[in-house]
Write a protein that holds these residues in place. Structure first.
Motif, PDB file in Angstrom:
ATOM      1  N   UNK A 109      -1.525 -45.257  -2.705  1.00 45.86           N
ATOM      2  CA  UNK A 109      -2.735 -44.518  -2.317  1.00 45.86           C
ATOM      3  C   UNK A 109      -3.538 -45.305  -1.277  1.00 45.86           C
ATOM      4  N   UNK A 110      -3.674 -46.610  -1.472  1.00 45.85           N
ATOM      5  CA  UNK A 110      -4.414 -47.422  -0.499  1.00 45.85           C
ATOM      6  C   UNK A 110      -3.735 -47.411   0.860  1.00 45.85           C
ATOM      7  N   UNK A 111      -2.409 -47.498   0.873  1.00 51.73           N
ATOM      8  CA  UNK A 111      -1.682 -47.482   2.142  1.00 51.73           C
ATOM      9  C   UNK A 111      -1.871 -46.145   2.866  1.00 51.73           C
ATOM     10  N   UNK A 112      -1.911 -45.081   2.097  1.00 49.52           N
ATOM     11  CA  UNK A 112      -2.134 -43.761   2.706  1.00 49.52           C
ATOM     12  C   UNK A 112      -3.572 -43.638   3.199  1.00 49.52           C
ATOM     13  N   UNK A 113      -4.528 -44.078   2.390  1.00 50.89           N
ATOM     14  CA  UNK A 113      -5.945 -43.881   2.698  1.00 50.89           C
ATOM     15  C   UNK A 113      -6.431 -44.751   3.841  1.00 50.89           C
ATOM     16  N   UNK A 114      -5.860 -45.954   3.973  1.00 46.07           N
ATOM     17  CA  UNK A 114      -6.392 -46.934   4.926  1.00 46.07           C
ATOM     18  C   UNK A 114      -5.597 -47.038   6.216  1.00 46.07           C
ATOM     19  N   UNK A 115      -4.610 -46.181   6.428  1.00 44.72           N
ATOM     20  CA  UNK A 115      -3.774 -46.258   7.628  1.00 44.72           C
ATOM     21  C   UNK A 115      -3.611 -44.866   8.235  1.00 44.72           C
ATOM     22  N   UNK A 116      -2.792 -44.803   9.265  1.00 46.93           N
ATOM     23  CA  UNK A 116      -2.519 -43.515   9.917  1.00 46.93           C
ATOM     24  C   UNK A 116      -1.724 -42.558   9.033  1.00 46.93           C
ATOM     25  N   UNK A 117      -1.224 -43.057   7.904  1.00 45.88           N
ATOM     26  CA  UNK A 117      -0.553 -42.147   6.973  1.00 45.88           C
ATOM     27  C   UNK A 117      -1.501 -41.058   6.486  1.00 45.88           C
ATOM     28  N   UNK A 118      -2.787 -41.372   6.454  1.00 38.97           N
ATOM     29  CA  UNK A 118      -3.778 -40.381   6.026  1.00 38.97           C
ATOM     30  C   UNK A 118      -3.790 -39.199   6.981  1.00 38.97           C
ATOM     31  N   UNK A 119      -3.585 -39.476   8.272  1.00 39.00           N
ATOM     32  CA  UNK A 119      -3.543 -38.408   9.270  1.00 39.00           C
ATOM     33  C   UNK A 119      -2.267 -37.589   9.098  1.00 39.00           C
ATOM     34  N   UNK A 120      -1.171 -38.281   8.806  1.00 38.59           N
ATOM     35  CA  UNK A 120       0.131 -37.612   8.707  1.00 38.59           C
ATOM     36  C   UNK A 120       0.240 -36.789   7.422  1.00 38.59           C
ATOM     37  N   UNK A 121      -0.052 -37.424   6.287  1.00 33.13           N
ATOM     38  CA  UNK A 121       0.132 -36.748   4.997  1.00 33.13           C
ATOM     39  C   UNK A 121      -1.073 -35.903   4.614  1.00 33.13           C
ATOM     40  N   UNK A 122      -2.261 -36.363   4.966  1.00 32.85           N
ATOM     41  CA  UNK A 122      -3.456 -35.568   4.703  1.00 32.85           C
ATOM     42  C   UNK A 122      -4.367 -36.178   3.655  1.00 32.85           C
ATOM     43  N   UNK A 123      -5.666 -35.907   3.804  1.00 32.72           N
ATOM     44  CA  UNK A 123      -6.656 -36.429   2.864  1.00 32.72           C
ATOM     45  C   UNK A 123      -6.484 -35.830   1.473  1.00 32.72           C
ATOM     46  N   UNK A 124      -6.094 -34.555   1.398  1.00 32.49           N
ATOM     47  CA  UNK A 124      -5.931 -33.913   0.084  1.00 32.49           C
ATOM     48  C   UNK A 124      -4.896 -34.644  -0.759  1.00 32.49           C
ATOM     49  N   UNK A 125      -3.825 -35.091  -0.098  1.00 30.87           N
ATOM     50  CA  UNK A 125      -2.770 -35.815  -0.816  1.00 30.87           C
ATOM     51  C   UNK A 125      -3.361 -37.064  -1.468  1.00 30.87           C
ATOM     52  N   UNK A 126      -4.127 -37.831  -0.690  1.00 32.94           N
ATOM     53  CA  UNK A 126      -4.718 -39.069  -1.215  1.00 32.94           C
ATOM     54  C   UNK A 126      -5.671 -38.770  -2.377  1.00 32.94           C
ATOM     55  N   UNK A 127      -6.461 -37.713  -2.237  1.00 31.82           N
ATOM     56  CA  UNK A 127      -7.426 -37.374  -3.296  1.00 31.82           C
ATOM     57  C   UNK A 127      -6.699 -36.968  -4.579  1.00 31.82           C
TER      58      UNK A 127
END
Length: 571
Positions: free
Chosen positions: A411-429
């Motif tokens: 989750x941190x890797x997704x939230x703090x990197x460009x993965x958040x743009x690729x996978x989406x904020x909803x995924x992280x939440x």
């Protein structure tokens, strides 16, 4: 016309290379330069006179005489053209030429203007070359002019590419090289490619277009012969790399090659727009296609290797699995190339046997659906693998703590990197909620017996002395057992570690403190029964989750699942 012929003869013979009066150090377009425009004007007048004589059926002697004068003039201009090109390589470098937006045709620029705030030296030289080329092309001597130009400018291109470290390779050569040898060559190519396209080839096209503006055929011929083969060799290198061995460590350099060609494509298309240079454009496109194929093949291998990975050993203390670190860091680096990957994966939809779970399906635009789905799928494959590792722990609480550590890392890797743009904020939440559930499950499995050993509300509930003694003894037993197990556990993230410590403390310390203060004074054998002061418990809890208790036997044995201890997770 006869006067023009006499005037031309007077000027041209003065600069006749075969004349006994000619001084070899003298040049029309260097030094004084005053006779240069007069010479060019006389040649143009001579040509007009020749056309007149032919149309008027003049005597053959006049025509022959004029033709001989023209040959003398062309020979002179050839030498001048060669001299200007060879002596001004430094001011006709591609960078200088490509930075000139317009070139003056004024041949009467003063020395103060040249190189100063007026006309630059490069502009003056280019204007001289154009003047001579125009003068030679009109009477039909363009081939002689172009021959000189091709030889000299080709040597400039060859020298520049050599200095940039560009070499020509065959597929067998590249395929036999170790990656440690290929990668530095790729770095050299990446730098050379940008300079070659934006400066070298662009500058040669600008110079060629300007000097031979009066003849489209010569302009195309010169540029093609000077740059085509060199450009093909340059753009072929990425294709050779793409066709060689495809291992995961080559992914990012492959993407760098693709990105560079893709970014430079508008310039490539413009510079090599001639029909005769279509093969250059084709080679660039072929390299892009092959690089894209290589990236897709490596992504397929990456996914396959994850799915085939057999994880048989749990991580000591329930910490972060090496696979988690490797996969997520790899995906983070890949997310930096999201725009390029979107292009590469656009026509390569994700093929899986079952649809993605709704919680893994990112809410992204249609343009990014392909790359988003693929990244979400790769993360899902990882999480499923982690579930299988969690089942290896004998202690269910530790299996949940393992999921806490690893899910938090993801989750941190997704939230703090460009993965958040690729996978989406909803995924992280959504996965942050899943993480909280894992934390709650861990606390329940690890500390529920300790918590249940205390009265529900010791401030209201009154216990007999014997019941109080039994309560302390039961608490001591459960806390000792829980602490012994938890002391081998490890939480990597300090924030999560503190959250769990405080949560456990809130569930245990208030009730124990009330029990301690209410009954400690009434127990005769207090020292043997009341083994912990509330402050002691706080200290014990604060020391947890650093993995200091050693590996123990309970984190290396296989987990034997049963209906009462199975863990429901991702898959």
């Amino acid at each position: 016309m006869e006067e023009d012929l006499l005037y031309a003869e007077q000027i041209i013979k003065r600069w006749d290379l075969d004349s006994p009066f000619y001084t070899k150090l003298d040049y029309l377009f260097t030094g004084d330069r005053r006779e240069a425009p007069q010479f060019v004007k006389s040649v143009n007048n001579l040509q007009s006179a020749m056309h007149f004589f032919v149309s008027e059926s003049a005597s053959s002697e006049k025509i022959v005489h004029a033709q001989k004068l023209m040959q003398v003039a062309m020979k002179r201009l050839e030498k001048e053209f060669y001299k200007i090109l060879s002596a001004n390589r430094d001011v006709l470098d591609s960078e200088s030429v490509s930075n000139i937006s317009s070139v003056s045709d004024d041949q009467n620029a003063s020395e103060d203007e040249i190189g100063g705030e007026g006309i630059s030296v490069s502009e003056t030289v280019m204007a001289d070359l154009k003047l001579i080329a125009d003068c030679m092309i009109r009477p039909g001597y363009g081939k002689e002019c172009a021959k000189i130009y091709k030889i000299l400018r080709r040597s400039v291109v060859d020298e520049t590419l050599y200095n940039l470290g560009v070499e020509k390779y065959s597929f067998n050569q590249i395929n036999k090289l170790d990656w440690s040898v290929i990668e530095p060559k790729i770095k050299t190519w990446l730098r050379a490619e940008k300079i070659a396209v934006k400066s070298l080839f662009y500058g040669e096209r600008v110079l060629c277009d300007y000097v031979f503006s009066s003849s489209e055929k010569i302009r195309e011929s010169c540029f093609t012969e000077i740059c085509k083969e060199r450009a093909i060799a340059l753009f072929e290198f990425p294709e050779l790399v793409a066709k060689s061995k495809k291992t995961m460590d080559r992914m990012f350099r492959t993407l760098d090659l693709y990105s560079t060609i893709s970014d430079l494509w508008p310039e490539i298309e413009t510079i090599f727009s001639f029909e005769s240079t279509a093969v250059v454009r084709t080679q660039a496109v072929t390299s892009l296609v092959k690089l894209g194929d290589a990236v897709r093949a490596m992504l397929t291998d990456f996914e396959a290797s994850m799915q085939k990975e057999t994880l048989k050993t749990p991580v000591r203390g329930g910490g972060i699995h090496p696979l988690t670190r490797y996969v997520m860091n790899y995906l983070v680096f890949l997310s930096d190339y999201r725009d390029i990957l979107s292009d590469i994966l656009a026509d390569w939809p994700l093929q899986v046997q079952s649809p993605l779970p709704e919680s893994y399906f990112p809410n992204t635009s249609s343009e990014e659906t392909s790359i988003s789905d693929r990244f979400a799928w790769l993360v899902l494959v990882l999480l499923c693998k982690l579930d299988s590792v969690a089942d290896l722990y004998k202690d269910v609480a530790q299996s949940y703590l393992f999921l806490v550590n690893n899910t938090n890392y993801v989750v941190l890797k997704v939230s703090d990197t460009n993965l958040k743009i690729v996978i989406g904020e909803d995924w992280a939440e959504k996965h942050e909620q899943k993480l909280k559930q894992y934390v709650a499950n861990y606390e329940r499995m690890a500390w529920s017996k300790v918590i249940s050993s205390l009265p529900v509300d010791p401030t209201v509930e009154t216990l007999s002395v014997e019941a109080a003694r039994d309560c302390f003894r039961r608490f001591n037993l459960e806390f000792n057992e829980a602490y012994k197990r938890q002391s081998t556990f490890f939480i990597s993230d300090s924030k999560i570690r503190d959250v769990i410590k405080m949560s456990v403390a809130r569930k245990i310390l208030p009730g124990y403190r009330t029990l301690y203060e209410k009954y400690r004074g009434v127990l005769r054998d207090v020292d043997s029964v009341v083994r912990y002061a509330p402050e002691d418990l706080g200290n014990y809890l604060s020391d947890l989750f650093h993995g200091t208790g050693g590996p123990g036997s309970n984190n290396t044995s296989s987990y034997s699942s049963s209906p009462s201890s199975s863990v429901s997770r991702n898959c």
